[in-house]
Each structure stands twice: as structure tokens, then as C-alpha cells.
Design a protein around this motif. Structure first.
Motif, PDB file in Angstrom:
ATOM      1  N   ASN A  52       0.821  -1.203   0.000  1.00  0.00           N
ATOM      2  CA  ASN A  52       0.000   0.000   0.000  1.00  0.00           C
ATOM      3  C   ASN A  52       0.860   1.259   0.000  1.00  0.00           C
ATOM      4  O   ASN A  52       0.540   2.230  -0.690  1.00  0.00           O
ATOM      5  CB  ASN A  52      -0.928  -0.028   1.218  1.00  0.00           C
ATOM      6  CG  ASN A  52      -2.129   0.840   1.039  1.00  0.00           C
ATOM      7  OD1 ASN A  52      -2.617   0.988  -0.071  1.00  0.00           O
ATOM      8  ND2 ASN A  52      -2.590   1.406   2.119  1.00  0.00           N
ATOM      9  N   THR A  54       3.777   1.713  -1.270  1.00  0.00           N
ATOM     10  CA  THR A  54       4.375   1.937  -2.590  1.00  0.00           C
ATOM     11  C   THR A  54       3.313   2.169  -3.652  1.00  0.00           C
ATOM     12  O   THR A  54       3.651   2.313  -4.826  1.00  0.00           O
ATOM     13  CB  THR A  54       5.236   0.729  -3.001  1.00  0.00           C
ATOM     14  OG1 THR A  54       4.412  -0.436  -3.047  1.00  0.00           O
ATOM     15  CG2 THR A  54       6.381   0.523  -2.034  1.00  0.00           C
ATOM     16  N   THR A  55       2.040   2.189  -3.279  1.00  0.00           N
ATOM     17  CA  THR A  55       0.877   2.372  -4.144  1.00  0.00           C
ATOM     18  C   THR A  55       0.806   1.306  -5.231  1.00  0.00           C
ATOM     19  O   THR A  55       0.219   1.534  -6.281  1.00  0.00           O
ATOM     20  CB  THR A  55       0.806   3.795  -4.765  1.00  0.00           C
ATOM     21  OG1 THR A  55       1.882   3.980  -5.672  1.00  0.00           O
ATOM     22  CG2 THR A  55       0.836   4.862  -3.701  1.00  0.00           C
ATOM     23  N   GLY A  57      -0.635  -1.850  -4.778  1.00  0.00           N
ATOM     24  CA  GLY A  57      -2.012  -2.302  -4.659  1.00  0.00           C
ATOM     25  C   GLY A  57      -2.323  -3.605  -5.369  1.00  0.00           C
ATOM     26  O   GLY A  57      -3.134  -3.627  -6.285  1.00  0.00           O
ATOM     27  N   GLU A  74      -2.283   5.965   4.077  1.00  0.00           N
ATOM     28  CA  GLU A  74      -0.955   5.382   3.881  1.00  0.00           C
ATOM     29  C   GLU A  74      -0.503   5.504   2.431  1.00  0.00           C
ATOM     30  O   GLU A  74       0.666   5.784   2.167  1.00  0.00           O
ATOM     31  CB  GLU A  74      -0.943   3.920   4.301  1.00  0.00           C
ATOM     32  CG  GLU A  74       0.440   3.314   4.150  1.00  0.00           C
ATOM     33  CD  GLU A  74       0.518   1.866   4.521  1.00  0.00           C
ATOM     34  OE1 GLU A  74       1.637   1.410   4.787  1.00  0.00           O
ATOM     35  OE2 GLU A  74      -0.523   1.185   4.546  1.00  0.00           O
ATOM     36  N   SER A  75      -1.404   5.313   1.486  1.00  0.00           N
ATOM     37  CA  SER A  75      -1.039   5.450   0.074  1.00  0.00           C
ATOM     38  C   SER A  75      -0.582   6.872  -0.240  1.00  0.00           C
ATOM     39  O   SER A  75       0.428   7.073  -0.916  1.00  0.00           O
ATOM     40  CB  SER A  75      -2.213   5.080  -0.829  1.00  0.00           C
ATOM     41  OG  SER A  75      -2.483   3.722  -0.756  1.00  0.00           O
TER      42      SER A  75
END
Length: 98
Positions: A52, A54-55, A57, A74-75
Motif C-alpha cells: 500500500n 508503494t501504491t 495495490g 498510507e497510500s
């Protein structure tokens, strides 16, 4: 410069660990949970936090309930921190070349 990259990596891992603790305690407080193929343990919470932050997903572990808000925060935080870190490293490398 050589010690900068491990330091940044450690700081990002520490940030992910703090968010993993947030997911853990949020689950204990009844704010939601992390869902997936099995009940999440500490490593699943840390894994979700890294993915999450580091985006990336991937979607094999996902939040339900109010923990979705924490995942969104967090994103955004991870995107900002990674962008600032990349900019700092780039500026540091550029200054040593000149």
C-alpha cells in the motif's frame, strides 16, 4: 551518499511498520480488518502496508471497514515520502557530479 540509500530504505520500512501496527490495533479496536485468503497475521499486515505504501495495490489482501481510510492515508503518505526521497537522492547525486 553511500549511507544515504540504506538510511532511506530503513526509514521507509519503519514507516510501513508503523502503519502495519495501525492496521493491527485498528483491527483490535473493531475499526475493520484485512481480508484475504486466510486470517491475516503480522507478516500479512506488514506485507499489505508495504504494498500500500508503494501504491502498488496488488489486491490479494485488502482492508474492510474503517481501515480503508487508514489505507488511503498510507497510500498518500507513501507516495509523498517516496517522491521526496527520490528527489533528495537525485539532488544529492547531481551535486556530487558538479
Amino acid at each position: 551518499m553511500a549511507c544515504l540509500l540504506p538510511l532511506l530504505l530503513g526509514l521507509h520500512l519503519a514507516g510501513a511498520a508503523l502503519f502495519a501496527l495501525g492496521f493491527h490495533f485498528g483491527g483490535l479496536l473493531g475499526l475493520g480488518a484485512l481480508s484475504g485468503s486466510s486470517p491475516p497475521d503480522a507478516m500479512d499486515q506488514f506485507y499489505f502496508s508495504l504494498i500500500n505504501m508503494t501504491t502498488l495495490g496488488l489486491g490479494d489482501v485488502y482492508p474492510v471497514g474503517h481501515l480503508r481510510f487508514l489505507a488511503g492515508v498510507e497510500s498518500l503518505t507513501g507516495f509523498l515520502l517516496l517522491s521526496c526521497s527520490a528527489s533528495y537522492v537525485f539532488q544529492s547525486m547531481h551535486q556530487t557530479d558538479a
